[in-house]
Design a protein around this motif. Structure first.
Motif, PDB file in Angstrom:
ATOM      1  N   ARG A 395       0.832  -1.207   0.000  1.00  0.00           N
ATOM      2  CA  ARG A 395       0.000   0.000   0.000  1.00  0.00           C
ATOM      3  C   ARG A 395       0.865   1.255   0.000  1.00  0.00           C
ATOM      4  O   ARG A 395       0.547   2.252  -0.669  1.00  0.00           O
ATOM      5  CB  ARG A 395      -0.930   0.002   1.213  1.00  0.00           C
ATOM      6  CG  ARG A 395      -2.009  -1.058   1.155  1.00  0.00           C
ATOM      7  CD  ARG A 395      -3.090  -0.857   2.175  1.00  0.00           C
ATOM      8  NE  ARG A 395      -2.588  -0.812   3.549  1.00  0.00           N
ATOM      9  CZ  ARG A 395      -3.357  -0.852   4.624  1.00  0.00           C
ATOM     10  NH1 ARG A 395      -4.671  -0.940   4.485  1.00  0.00           N
ATOM     11  NH2 ARG A 395      -2.843  -0.818   5.833  1.00  0.00           N
ATOM     12  N   GLU A 424      -4.993  -1.858   9.308  1.00  0.00           N
ATOM     13  CA  GLU A 424      -6.167  -0.985   9.329  1.00  0.00           C
ATOM     14  C   GLU A 424      -6.599  -0.633   7.911  1.00  0.00           C
ATOM     15  O   GLU A 424      -5.966  -1.020   6.928  1.00  0.00           O
ATOM     16  CB  GLU A 424      -5.856   0.289  10.130  1.00  0.00           C
ATOM     17  CG  GLU A 424      -5.462   0.023  11.580  1.00  0.00           C
ATOM     18  CD  GLU A 424      -5.064   1.295  12.303  1.00  0.00           C
ATOM     19  OE1 GLU A 424      -4.825   2.308  11.609  1.00  0.00           O
ATOM     20  OE2 GLU A 424      -4.991   1.273  13.547  1.00  0.00           O
ATOM     21  N   ASN A 425      -7.705   0.120   7.852  1.00  0.00           N
ATOM     22  CA  ASN A 425      -8.252   0.607   6.579  1.00  0.00           C
ATOM     23  C   ASN A 425      -8.566  -0.542   5.625  1.00  0.00           C
ATOM     24  O   ASN A 425      -8.121  -0.566   4.473  1.00  0.00           O
ATOM     25  CB  ASN A 425      -7.280   1.590   5.916  1.00  0.00           C
ATOM     26  CG  ASN A 425      -7.085   2.849   6.737  1.00  0.00           C
ATOM     27  OD1 ASN A 425      -8.001   3.307   7.424  1.00  0.00           O
ATOM     28  ND2 ASN A 425      -5.883   3.411   6.684  1.00  0.00           N
ATOM     29  N   LYS A 427     -11.517  -2.508   3.586  1.00  0.00           N
ATOM     30  CA  LYS A 427     -12.828  -2.146   3.046  1.00  0.00           C
ATOM     31  C   LYS A 427     -13.326  -3.238   2.109  1.00  0.00           C
ATOM     32  O   LYS A 427     -12.583  -3.717   1.251  1.00  0.00           O
ATOM     33  CB  LYS A 427     -12.723  -0.816   2.279  1.00  0.00           C
ATOM     34  CG  LYS A 427     -14.034  -0.319   1.702  1.00  0.00           C
ATOM     35  CD  LYS A 427     -13.829   0.990   0.959  1.00  0.00           C
ATOM     36  CE  LYS A 427     -15.143   1.483   0.358  1.00  0.00           C
ATOM     37  NZ  LYS A 427     -14.950   2.764  -0.388  1.00  0.00           N
ATOM     38  N   GLU A 442      -5.767   2.198   1.696  1.00  0.00           N
ATOM     39  CA  GLU A 442      -6.832   1.231   1.928  1.00  0.00           C
ATOM     40  C   GLU A 442      -6.493  -0.092   1.252  1.00  0.00           C
ATOM     41  O   GLU A 442      -5.797  -0.131   0.233  1.00  0.00           O
ATOM     42  CB  GLU A 442      -8.168   1.744   1.380  1.00  0.00           C
ATOM     43  CG  GLU A 442      -8.778   2.881   2.170  1.00  0.00           C
ATOM     44  CD  GLU A 442     -10.148   3.279   1.637  1.00  0.00           C
ATOM     45  OE1 GLU A 442     -10.962   3.788   2.418  1.00  0.00           O
ATOM     46  OE2 GLU A 442     -10.393   3.082   0.423  1.00  0.00           O
TER      47      GLU A 442
END
Length: 739
Positions: A395, A424-425, A427, A442
């Protein structure tokens, strides 16, 4: 931003598309489809089991791209059985759709297995002639419709219970076509008044339908023309039939014969192939598909030769089997090559291919993703920490990252574990287009049946198996739960003893159609003492239950007598007494405290992820129930029942983990020393790398080791011990017993 670029095939000659890594096939296929514009294409996979996975992945990559699946027969070449109704229905649906696609071409992908590509099929006009469409209000001759159903492969029965059956009762025709709900057609004369869905168990209607579309149940339709053609072709191929030739006799009489599809060429003037159904449509071959086609053809030849050799070797069967020649029923690999040479074609390969003359090379730009096998093998490493760092680095480099789970349950569990390791992040995304919209930082979460992840320049997919290792995935099938209550007439045989809720013990005689209110009605005939008879409507079958004892000496109740009611009353009193005792015991258990044992954050999910299967619904329910019991703060009282191999050990493993992680000792008591050794190995493997000591106590263990185990149990250094009932003896003392 597009995550895949179109791949354009050469106008002339074959195209080789390299860089199609494992798991990337559907993505590359969508790219080829995009390069073809509005033209359809055929994708040949090496294994029929790959069809559902590729179709599911295509739905994620290109949701607006229509997909057809053409499977092969689910029986061996030259078998004595017909293809299953589900496989036959899927094939016939695909044939009808391919014929429509040839008339009005549009953008689509036709997924074909290597086995299905070799198989010849009935001509498209024959399939179209057997299709039937009707709506309420149409003029339909019910007798002609019934005759059409019989020639199309449906079986006429008194009551519809299974796929491929139909029944006629007065002005009502019930039928159960594959891929649809059972339907009830209500006629008034020759007018179709209504089309209603119904439930086969209760026979009650469940809703209205606006129309009916029927396709044949079999690739063989027994019309006067096909029967005459079969008789003539059979004699030309094999000579005059003998008296014991059951196939010839059955077809001549217009009766269906098990396995008759293996003589398909004799029923039609010609047979078509996928290439005939879809002329001029580009064909793309999966990696190793050419080899799979060769192996399949060799298998076909072997089965044919075995059938031919049987009579000569003195191994003739009771019913003669005269196989048609393979070239009449199947294509050869050379024919496949010849048919693809005249149209645009391509082959996928995961390897890098050097440029050579005579073929065009295209690169899909994918390679295998990172596999964490080394980290999984290292007991000191945490594979999830490494996976989180890997995803974070991707990422940070600006690449789109998707984490793919095989199922909703496995993805939820994997997501929870990764979040507990500070990823984290995350989705959820529903399509590749949604994945392209992910913001920097994300990572997407998606359910995809990928056995391995892959990487391209803009996109990285990390599959569940990359992190957890090989998963032994079993596609779930819907199945009915066992019940003592009888759900359908098919579960009963004449002479069975049954119990009616109001009238007691009787003997089931059979299904009878009686006149009620001027209309025929299906009823179950039940005989009682004194030759009394009860006719129970099929929709009230839930009033019956099975008789649980030996039926040989069973005394039937008198219809309308008091004996049954007296027994019911006595049993109710006894049940009330037992219920009182159970209530007192349950109340005492509720009042007594027990340690509260809850799953430790993060570690429990990692332990559960080591289970190499998807939990079944019942297994997960049992695991959740046991976890709730341990966390309730009261003594547990639960019995887990299941047949061998149905996952009871995993329930015990999860419970043992929870107790051991809370500092309690666990005794796993088994009935035999063999099971003790087997479970000891299982527990040792699953708890490997965790701060848990697992020991075994049985007669297969040496005296010195057994003494050390007993000492460890006493001083608390042994956390889990697996053994026989000897663990319950006075010589064993647990220091901190939890369960």
């Amino acid at each position: 931003m597009s995550l895949i670029d179109p791949i354009r095939l050469a106008q002339d000659g074959p195209t080789v598309v390299d860089g199609v890594a494992d798991g990337y096939e559907a993505f590359a296929l969508a790219a080829v489809a995009a390069g073809l514009g509005e033209q359809p294409l055929v994708f040949v996979v090496r294994d029929g089991q790959r069809l559902p996975a590729i179709a599911e992945t295509l739905a994620f990559v290109a949701p607006d791209l229509p997909v057809l699946e053409l499977p092969a027969w689910d029986c061996l070449p030259y078998d004595r059985v017909s293809p299953g109704s589900d496989a036959a229905a899927r094939r016939l649906d695909a044939m009808a759709a391919m014929a429509a696609l040839a008339e009005k071409p549009h953008r689509a992908v036709i997924l074909v297995s290597a086995n299905a590509l070799l198989q010849r099929m009935p001509p498209a006009d024959a399939i179209a002639a057997q299709s039937f469409v009707a709506k309420p209000g149409n003029q339909v001759d019910m007798n002609e419709l019934a005759a059409r159903l019989e020639t199309s492969g449906f079986e006429r029965v008194p009551t519809v219970r299974d796929v491929g059956e139909f029944a006629v009762r007065g002005g009502i025709l019930d039928l159960y076509a594959p891929g649809d709900d059972p339907l009830r057609l209500d006629f008034f004369g020759d007018t179709l008044e209504s089309i209603r869905a119904f439930d086969v168990a209760s026979q009650r209607t469940t809703g209205q339908r606006p129309s009916l579309t029927l396709k044949p149940m079999s690739e063989v339709t027994l019309t006067p023309d096909t029967i005459s053609r079969f008789r003539r072709a059979y004699i030309e191929a094999f000579g005059a039939p003998s008296r014991d030739d059951a196939l010839y006799a059955a077809v001549s009489e217009g009766r269906r014969f098990a396995g008759m599809e293996h003589w398909l060429p004799l029923f039609y003037e010609r047979l078509d192939t996928v290439f005939d159904y879809l002329p001029d449509v580009p064909v793309v071959f999966d990696h190793l598909t050419r080899e799979a086609i060769g192996e399949r053809h060799a298998l076909i030849e072997d089965h044919y030769e075995a059938r031919v050799r049987q009579p000569a070797a003195g191994m003739g069967e009771a019913v003669p089997y005269k196989p048609v020649k393979p070239e009449l029923l199947y294509l050869t690999p050379d024919e496949v090559s010849g048919r693809t040479a005249s149209r645009r074609s391509a082959e996928f390969t995961p390897f890098e291919v050097p440029e050579t003359s005579g073929r065009t090379l295209r690169n899909a730009g994918a390679h295998g993703g990172r596999n964490f096998a080394e980290e999984r093998a290292d007991p000191k490493a945490n594979v999830f920490d490494h996976a989180v760092r890997h995803i974070a680095a991707l990422r940070a480099a600006g690449r789109r990252v998707l984490v793919a789970g095989w199922s909703e349950g496995s993805l939820d569990r994997l997501t929870q574990i990764l979040a507990e390791h500070q990823l984290e992040n995350l989705k959820r995304v529903g399509s590749l287009k949604d994945a392209a919209k992910l913001k920097p930082g994300e990572a997407g979460l998606v359910v995809l049946p990928l056995e391995a992840g892959f990487e391209t320049e803009p996109l990285v997919v990390v599959a569940e198996q990359d992190i957890l290792g090989d998963r032994l995935i079993r596609r779930s099938k819907k199945r009915r739960k066992a019940s003592d209550f009888i759900a359908e007439v098919a579960a009963l045989s004449a002479g069975d003893i049954v119990v009616h809720a109001d009238h007691g013990i009787g003997r089931f005689v059979g299904l009878r159609t009686i006149e009620a209110a001027g209309a025929p009605h299906d009823c179950l005939e039940i005989r009682y003492a004194g030759d009394d008879r009860l006719f129970l409507p099929v929709e009230n079958i839930e009033l019956l239950s099975r008789y649980g004892s030996d039926a040989a000496e069973t005394v039937l109740d008198k219809l309308g007598g008091v004996a049954w009611q007296s027994r019911k009353a006595k049993l109710k009193r006894r049940l009330l007494e037992m219920a009182g005792q159970l209530i007192n015991l349950a109340a005492e258990r509720q009042m007594r405290p027990a340690p509260v044992i809850t799953p430790p954050d993060g570690l429990y999910g990692e332990f559960a992820a080591r289970f190499p299967y998807d939990e079944t619904d019942d297994q997960q329910a049992a695991i959740d129930a046991v976890s709730d019991d341990l966390a309730a703060g009261r003594p547990m009282d639960r019995l887990i029942c299941g047949d061998v191999g149905f996952g009871k050990t995993e329930v015990a493993l999860r419970a043992a983990f929870l107790a051991a992680m809370e500092g309690f000792q666990v005794a796993v008591v088994v009935p035999t020393t063999l099971l003790a050794r087997q479970h000891f190995r299982t527990f040792s493997q699953r708890f490997s790398g965790l701060p848990v000591t697992v020991r075994q106590a049985s007669r297969l263990v040496g005296s010195k080791e057994l003494a050390e185990t007993k000492k460890g149990i006493t001083d608390g250094t042994v956390d889990i011990v697996v053994g026989t009932h000897a663990l319950l003896g006075s010589s064993i003392t647990f220091r901190i017993s939890g369960c």
